[in-house]
Design a protein around this motif. Structure first.
Motif, PDB file in Angstrom:
ATOM      1  N   GLY A  64       0.959  -1.261  -0.161  1.00 37.90           N
ATOM      2  CA  GLY A  64       0.076   0.072   0.013  1.00 37.90           C
ATOM      3  C   GLY A  64       0.812   1.190  -0.158  1.00 37.90           C
ATOM      4  O   GLY A  64       1.542   1.444  -0.841  1.00 37.90           O
ATOM      5  N   ASP A  65       0.760   2.054   1.090  1.00 35.33           N
ATOM      6  CA  ASP A  65       2.010   3.044   1.050  1.00 35.33           C
ATOM      7  C   ASP A  65       2.822   2.901   2.466  1.00 35.33           C
ATOM      8  O   ASP A  65       3.248   3.710   3.050  1.00 35.33           O
ATOM      9  N   GLN A  66       2.795   1.926   2.969  1.00 31.84           N
ATOM     10  CA  GLN A  66       3.310   1.547   4.226  1.00 31.84           C
ATOM     11  C   GLN A  66       4.586   0.608   4.336  1.00 31.84           C
ATOM     12  O   GLN A  66       4.528  -0.283   3.328  1.00 31.84           O
ATOM     13  N   TYR A  67       5.669   0.659   4.734  1.00 34.58           N
ATOM     14  CA  TYR A  67       6.748  -0.309   5.034  1.00 34.58           C
ATOM     15  C   TYR A  67       7.056  -0.279   6.596  1.00 34.58           C
ATOM     16  O   TYR A  67       6.721   0.572   7.268  1.00 34.58           O
ATOM     17  N   THR A  68       7.611  -1.630   6.817  1.00 35.76           N
ATOM     18  CA  THR A  68       8.230  -1.915   8.201  1.00 35.76           C
ATOM     19  C   THR A  68       9.374  -2.813   8.225  1.00 35.76           C
ATOM     20  O   THR A  68       9.499  -3.743   7.304  1.00 35.76           O
TER      21      THR A  68
END
Length: 138
Positions: A64-68
């Protein structure tokens, strides 16, 4: 193999090489948001933190628009160059590496100033979760 696909493969290889655990490196959790012109990146987008000094690179897939990046898959504290890649299908077919099969063609959706010639930097602090967002524009 086209250059966009090579970039994606390079990013995935860096993801595989990092985070083997037990390496004695002090790691810091990093999370963040990445958008291009206000929209999430394409499926298969990746982010890679490349240390300015000695140390391992670290990377993640952007969903989506998230990274971890957490635990033994996170980078260490310090200064990093950051590369963001997002393959976009061209709708064309190219001859595969086997010389027989046709494969979909991809191009890089993110401008070179965010990957090959990155201008992006991050300074990660020890002892805390780092939130580093990248709001990119064409």
């Amino acid at each position: 193999m086209n250059s966009c696909l090579q970039g994606v493969l390079l990013g995935l290889c860096s993801l595989i090489m990092i985070g083997c655990g037990g390496d004695g490196i002090d790691r810091v959790d990093v999370v963040g948001k990445v958008t291009l012109d206000g929209a999430p990146l394409n499926e298969g987008a990746s982010i890679t933190f490349i240390p300015v000094g000695p140390g391992p690179a670290a990377g993640a897939v952007i969903e989506g628009d998230q990274y971890t990046m957490l635990g033994d898959r996170a980078p260490g504290p310090g200064e990093y160059r950051v590369e963001i890649r997002s393959p976009r299908p061209t709708g064309k077919q190219v001859l595969g590496t086997d010389g027989v099969t046709m494969e979909p063609s991809f191009e890089e959706a993110v401008p070179e100033k965010y990957n090959t010639n990155t201008e992006l930097k991050a300074n990660l602090s020890s002892g805390e979760k780092n939130t580093v967002d990248f709001i990119l524009t064409k």
